[in-house]
Design a protein around this motif. Structure first.
Motif, PDB file in Angstrom:
ATOM      1  N   ASP A  29       0.958  -1.022  -0.156  1.00 37.08           N
ATOM      2  CA  ASP A  29       0.022  -0.089   0.106  1.00 37.08           C
ATOM      3  C   ASP A  29       0.895   1.123  -0.069  1.00 37.08           C
ATOM      4  O   ASP A  29       1.454   1.481   1.056  1.00 37.08           O
ATOM      5  N   THR A  30       1.175   1.864  -1.289  1.00 38.14           N
ATOM      6  CA  THR A  30       2.051   2.924  -1.208  1.00 38.14           C
ATOM      7  C   THR A  30       1.527   4.033  -0.280  1.00 38.14           C
ATOM      8  O   THR A  30       2.497   4.853   0.162  1.00 38.14           O
ATOM      9  N   GLY A  31       0.517   4.449  -0.485  1.00 35.17           N
ATOM     10  CA  GLY A  31      -0.046   5.516   0.500  1.00 35.17           C
ATOM     11  C   GLY A  31       0.199   5.500   1.747  1.00 35.17           C
ATOM     12  O   GLY A  31       0.702   6.270   2.584  1.00 35.17           O
ATOM     13  N   ALA A  32      -0.169   4.272   2.287  1.00 33.61           N
ATOM     14  CA  ALA A  32       0.019   3.649   3.886  1.00 33.61           C
ATOM     15  C   ALA A  32       1.788   4.056   4.047  1.00 33.61           C
ATOM     16  O   ALA A  32       2.190   4.590   4.922  1.00 33.61           O
ATOM     17  N   GLU A  33       2.428   3.450   3.214  1.00 34.79           N
ATOM     18  CA  GLU A  33       3.856   3.428   3.267  1.00 34.79           C
ATOM     19  C   GLU A  33       4.635   4.886   3.330  1.00 34.79           C
ATOM     20  O   GLU A  33       5.436   4.974   4.022  1.00 34.79           O
ATOM     21  N   ALA A  34       4.101   5.515   2.480  1.00 36.92           N
ATOM     22  CA  ALA A  34       4.480   6.853   2.260  1.00 36.92           C
ATOM     23  C   ALA A  34       4.243   7.693   3.460  1.00 36.92           C
ATOM     24  O   ALA A  34       4.951   8.320   4.131  1.00 36.92           O
ATOM     25  N   ALA A  35       2.922   7.374   3.930  1.00 35.70           N
ATOM     26  CA  ALA A  35       2.359   8.090   5.321  1.00 35.70           C
ATOM     27  C   ALA A  35       3.431   7.847   6.256  1.00 35.70           C
ATOM     28  O   ALA A  35       3.916   8.513   7.135  1.00 35.70           O
ATOM     29  N   PHE A  36       3.647   6.558   6.504  1.00 37.58           N
ATOM     30  CA  PHE A  36       4.499   5.983   7.593  1.00 37.58           C
ATOM     31  C   PHE A  36       5.880   6.491   7.640  1.00 37.58           C
ATOM     32  O   PHE A  36       6.489   6.883   8.540  1.00 37.58           O
ATOM     33  N   ARG A  64      16.286   0.409   8.451  1.00 33.87           N
ATOM     34  CA  ARG A  64      15.413  -0.836   8.757  1.00 33.87           C
ATOM     35  C   ARG A  64      14.199  -0.803   8.111  1.00 33.87           C
ATOM     36  O   ARG A  64      13.712  -1.832   7.528  1.00 33.87           O
ATOM     37  N   GLN A  65      13.439   0.227   8.204  1.00 32.01           N
ATOM     38  CA  GLN A  65      12.010   0.389   7.552  1.00 32.01           C
ATOM     39  C   GLN A  65      12.519   0.217   6.130  1.00 32.01           C
ATOM     40  O   GLN A  65      11.450  -0.419   5.530  1.00 32.01           O
ATOM     41  N   LEU A  66      13.369   0.867   5.539  1.00 34.28           N
ATOM     42  CA  LEU A  66      13.318   0.533   4.057  1.00 34.28           C
ATOM     43  C   LEU A  66      13.844  -0.939   3.511  1.00 34.28           C
ATOM     44  O   LEU A  66      13.243  -1.327   2.627  1.00 34.28           O
ATOM     45  N   ASP A  67      14.406  -1.588   4.395  1.00 33.10           N
ATOM     46  CA  ASP A  67      15.031  -2.917   4.150  1.00 33.10           C
ATOM     47  C   ASP A  67      13.438  -3.820   4.393  1.00 33.10           C
ATOM     48  O   ASP A  67      13.502  -4.746   3.584  1.00 33.10           O
ATOM     49  N   ARG A  68      12.627  -3.434   5.095  1.00 32.14           N
ATOM     50  CA  ARG A  68      11.539  -4.003   5.276  1.00 32.14           C
ATOM     51  C   ARG A  68      10.466  -4.044   4.181  1.00 32.14           C
ATOM     52  O   ARG A  68       9.933  -4.978   3.716  1.00 32.14           O
ATOM     53  N   ILE A  69      10.613  -2.725   3.547  1.00 32.83           N
ATOM     54  CA  ILE A  69       9.710  -2.607   2.348  1.00 32.83           C
ATOM     55  C   ILE A  69      10.356  -3.260   1.133  1.00 32.83           C
ATOM     56  O   ILE A  69       9.779  -3.811   0.198  1.00 32.83           O
ATOM     57  N   PHE A  70      11.591  -2.834   0.814  1.00 28.22           N
ATOM     58  CA  PHE A  70      12.333  -3.180  -0.374  1.00 28.22           C
ATOM     59  C   PHE A  70      12.856  -4.677  -0.244  1.00 28.22           C
ATOM     60  O   PHE A  70      13.467  -5.068   0.661  1.00 28.22           O
TER      61      PHE A  70
END
Length: 79
Positions: A29-36, A64-70
């Protein structure tokens, strides 16, 4: 719907492109991740300014968050 910040809008676009390129999960969910990410960065900025954490610690949290997403190895080589 509330207005989003320019930073959040850019992140949303970049995450959507990464999803198209297969660098993040298709169901992201790009919107939710961008907001987070933008809210997290705002909070980390304040905690660094208040001396609650070092800039290096803040970067580690964001990494850490970017590693979780990517989820692809390509992300690891870009830093």
């Amino acid at each position: 719907m509330p207005e989003i910040s320019p930073a959040q809008a850019v992140l949303r676009i970049l995450l959507a492109q990464a999803r198209e390129d297969g660098q993040v999960p298709r169901d992201l969910d790009t919107g939710a991740e961008a907001a987070f990410l933008t809210a997290g960065a705002d909070g980390l900025q304040a905690s660094v300014l208040l001396g609650q954490r070092s800039p290096e610690q803040a970067v580690a949290v964001l990494d850490r968050q970017l590693d979780r997403i990517f989820t692809t190895p390509a992300h690891a080589g870009t830093r």
